[in-house]
Design an enzyme around this catalytic site. Structure first.
Site, PDB file in Angstrom:
ATOM      1  CG  ASP A 141      -0.247  -0.311   2.533  1.00  0.00           C
ATOM      2  OD1 ASP A 141       0.742  -1.067   2.537  1.00  0.00           O
ATOM      3  OD2 ASP A 141      -0.689   0.226   3.553  1.00  0.00           O
ATOM      4  CD  GLU A 191       7.850   2.218   5.763  1.00  0.00           C
ATOM      5  OE1 GLU A 191       6.790   1.605   5.941  1.00  0.00           O
ATOM      6  OE2 GLU A 191       7.887   3.442   5.487  1.00  0.00           O
TER       7      GLU A 191
END
Length: 804
Positions: free
Chosen positions: A480, A698
């Site tokens: 996503d 991340e």
């Protein structure tokens, strides 16, 4: 000038020798030690003689310190620092022992930040405009002689060490220079193993609730913790109610879920009262002669993700196994078994708003890898644990992945297609503004008013229902968001999901055959999905029960072979040499080029010929300087103000894609290619670690080699002060896994931040990426960082290189 020393007058510090790279608790633990008399016992002979010649020069300083003189010397910038030669007369002339520094912690933190942290983010990065130089007093001279600390890497390490010393209550420290010049690969790997995993550890019990219940995604304004306990766990309910009573300051709200907690209407009703979901616990002694419950620890991804996540946990577990934390990884499987039993699936995350949604399935491989590393002293206990995990995986397989609506009976392909109603509540408040605005305008309402009425069902908008069906599917996919899935995800039989389910089928069959003597009884009763897969069988409401007969390996291998065939039929494109997603509604391949095509190598469902075509024809489409991008630039399309970047598209690189490709390529015998890709990604991670105060983010922009990404969610793991505390879960794991692929020479080259262009030579460099988008092909870390910050700067007189 060096930061001022503030220490008792007329003393010499005596610091016991400790392992240079020991952890902070050992290195900075204990009390300061010093002697009242001036002593030269710790001073080299040459420096002792030199100091005798200079005794008259320092006598005044000694006397001044003895009478409480404590100069607070401000740092000086351009007029003095930039003219200094590399070696000055005050530098130590010879080194017979490793250099150590006597440091006043708070004063040095103040000076370093004031002088070097020019952008005020409490980090020392290559984008800061400070002089990148600070003198520190040597321990052998009791702080009166200085040596220059130079370069971004040493200065950022100094700031990190000072932060650790402050954590342990130290006002003064004797610091080994070797901690500032530590090989960056060794330093990062050590921090991950000994510090980051610990900082990311959580438990859901009386001791861990205050940390775990904090939810930065909670937009209700209520910050008091709320925990939802599954139906059928009365002991857990009693435990948490006891915690609420014994710790009234928590204001803990304990709620019991209904027998079917994933009913979409019920889950939507929890959006205004979100909470953490209870996870597995062990019964332990309470030290009072009785028993109590204790939460099983687990690792969270980090940053805003402060709960147990599904596919993050798989990759995290790979890093944990390399670092010897088998029990931690095993506990995470225990939580997934608990979730399947009580919540019906392995949840996207362990919060109430995730109850309808799962994520990519990795349980079988996770359990088998852990099983292979369990202590062999209790074979039966290990076997029983694996049996619980495989039973849970079989239930998840039948009730989620090959059950409607995720299963498309016509093709036999499974899809990401979760239940759910309304607007996903865990997103940022403005995330859907551009989607909701036309509907709000249509009804003459504000966006907030329209959102409330749409969520409570007062207003019906079928087109918006369709949009959020696909949006929830994107979130369930783990990717996503991406233009690959835009407004169609719930209809796609994605190649990554088919590969994962093929691996499930092979793993379950293998476990039944090799561990359970080719016969496995299922203890829990649930419906088995029809087999063979046909629309007629799925239309028949009658279902075989799970406990009607034992499971055998033959039927699971049959399922795997059948899935391999439908993958080839619907997802393989021979002319392009690549796997694609299949649109089950439009009944055609979706020709978005995704790096998840290489998951078929990880799962083992590609033939040798298909593997070769993936390698020879398609790998070059995804390989860039920093590793593998998520998809190709051509598939993503043009980016504009009206069509912004998506974080799972080109040019972004994520740990799961790297790890899956490394393992898959090695599985088919392409070890050199796996090593090259691992080198690229670890080079990118290491240069960011060196240049940006130890950052472990991340994700990355793998074309620009930058963690300063321009995507809808920004980046996680980059917001810290002075020292990184956690890194980011699966990025930590990627580093540890990636190091296992590197040869000794490759590891040394990464430590020296040797670009892949240099290490592999021009023959191994992928084709140039379009420069129209970025305007440059430079790979210099400082220049790339400046581009990422959109700074306009003049060329530097000389490059800033890491000092170690």
């Amino acid at each position: 000038m060096a930061p001022a020393l503030n220490h008792p007058s007329a003393v010499t510090f005596i610091d016991e020798q400790k392992a240079v790279h020991s952890e902070a608790a050992e290195y900075y633990g204990g009390q300061e030690q010093f002697s009242r008399g001036r002593t030269y016992s710790a001073v080299s002979t040459s420096e002792h003689k030199e100091r005798k010649h200079r005794i008259s020069d320092v006598l005044y300083l000694i006397q001044s310190f003895a009478h409480g003189y404590n100069p607070k010397r401000l740092p000086q910038f351009q007029d003095e620092w930039h003219r200094r030669n590399r070696r000055m007369s005050h530098d130590e002339k010879s080194i017979t022992t490793p250099r150590r520094f006597l440091i006043d912690v708070e004063e040095t933190i103040r000076v370093v930040l004031e002088q070097e942290d020019t952008d005020g983010d409490f980090q020392i990065s290559v984008t800061d405009a400070g002089p990148k130089l600070i003198p520190l007093g040597t321990a052998t001279s009791n702080g009166f002689k200085t040596f220059d600390i130079r370069g971004n890497y040493m200065l950022s390490n100094l700031l990190q060490e000072l932060a650790l010393a402050r954590d342990h209550g130290r006002k003064r420290i004797v610091l080994d220079e070797a901690r500032l010049t530590e090989n960056p690969v060794d330093r990062l790997s050590r921090m991950i193993k000994n510090s980051f995993w610990h900082a990311l550890t959580r438990r859901i019990d009386g001791d861990g609730l205050e940390i775990i219940c904090a939810d930065p995604k909670n937009r209700t304004g209520r910050v008091n913790p709320r925990i939802y306990v599954p139906y059928g766990e009365p002991a857990m309910v009693d435990y948490y109610r006891k915690v609420a009573k014994e710790k009234p300051h928590l204001n803990l709200d304990v709620q019991v879920l209904p027998p079917k907690p994933d009913d979409p209407q019920f889950v939507k009703s929890l959006n205004t009262k979100p909470g953490i979901l209870a996870l597995a616990m062990n019964e332990v002694d309470d030290s009072k002669g009785g028993k109590t419950l204790k939460g099983i620890p687990f690792i969270v991804p980090g940053a805003r993700f402060n709960e147990l996540y599904n596919w993050d946990s798989y990759f995290i577990s790979l890093g944990l196994l390399i670092d010897g934390q088998v029990n931690m990884a095993k506990g995470m499987v225990d939580h997934f078994i608990f979730e399947i039993k009580h919540y019906g699936k392995i949840l996207n995350g362990s919060r109430s708003y995730y109850l309808c949604r799962t994520q990519p399935p990795f349980l079988t491989d996770m359990a088998l890898q852990i099983y292979n590393q369990l202590d062999r002293s209790d074979v039966e206990a290990n076997r029983a644990w694996l049996k619980r995990a495989i039973q849970a995986a079989i239930k998840e397989y039948h009730t989620i992945w090959v059950a409607e609506p995720r299963m498309d009976p016509k093709t036999g392909l499974s899809r990401f297609r979760p239940d759910g109603l309304g607007i996903p509540p865990e997103t940022e408040a403005t995330h859907f503004t551009h989607i909701l605005e036309p509907y709000a305008h249509k009804h003459g309402l504000s966006i907030n008013e329209f959102s409330e009425r749409y969520n409570d069902g007062t207003l019906k908008e079928p087109a918006l229902d369709e949009y959020f069906l696909h949006d929830r599917a994107v979130r369930e996919s783990g990717h996503d968001t991406t233009y690959r899935f835009e407004k169609r995800c719930a209809n796609l039989g994605t190649i990554d999901l088919q590969a994962l389910l093929y691996k499930y089928e092979v793993d379950i069959g293998t476990a039944i055959r090799e561990v359970f003597d080719d016969e496995l009884d299922l203890e829990e009763e649930f419906d088995l999905a029809p087999w063979p897969v046909t629309p007629e069988k799925y239309a028949n409401p009658r279902r075989e029960k799970s406990n009607a007969r034992p499971q055998s390996s033959a039927e699971w291998f049959e399922r795997a072979e059948w899935r391999r065939e439908i993958i080839d039929e619907y997802c393989w494109n021979e002319s392009k040499g690549l796997y694609f997603d299949y649109d089950t509604v439009q009944e055609k391949q979706s020709l978005y080029e995704s790096v998840t095509a290489f998951w078929t190598l990880w799962a083992g469902c590609a033939s040798e010929e298909q593997a070769w075509k993936l390698l020879s024809q398609s790998l070059k489409k995804f390989e860039v300087l920093g590793g593998l991008v998520s998809g190709t630039e051509e598939s993503r399309g043009k980016i504009s103000l009206d069509r912004p970047n998506r974080q799972w598209d080109y040019p972004y690189a994520w740990p799961p894609h790297q790890i899956m490709a490394w393992v898959g390529l090695e599985r088919y015998g392409y070890l050199e290619e796996a090593q090259r890709l691992a080198y690229r990604f670890l080079y990118m991670m290491t240069t960011a670690f060196v240049d940006f105060n130890g950052v472990v983010p991340e994700k990355f922009d793998a074309v620009k080699l930058s963690h300063l990404v321009d995507a809808e969610y920004g980046n996680q793991g980059i917001d810290f002060k002075m020292i990184p505390r956690e890194g980011f879960g699966w990025m930590n794991a990627a580093y540890q896994v990636g190091l296992s692929y590197l040869s000794t020479g490759m590891r040394r080259a990464v430590s020296a931040c040797t670009s892949p262009e240099v290490f592999f030579g021009s023959a191994a460099i992928p084709p140039p990426i379009s420069n129209q988008l970025y305007g440059t092909s430079t790979t210099d870390p400082l220049s790339l960082a400046m581009e990422g910050l959109d700074l306009i700067h003049a060329p530097l007189a000389s490059p800033i290189s890491p000092a170690y």
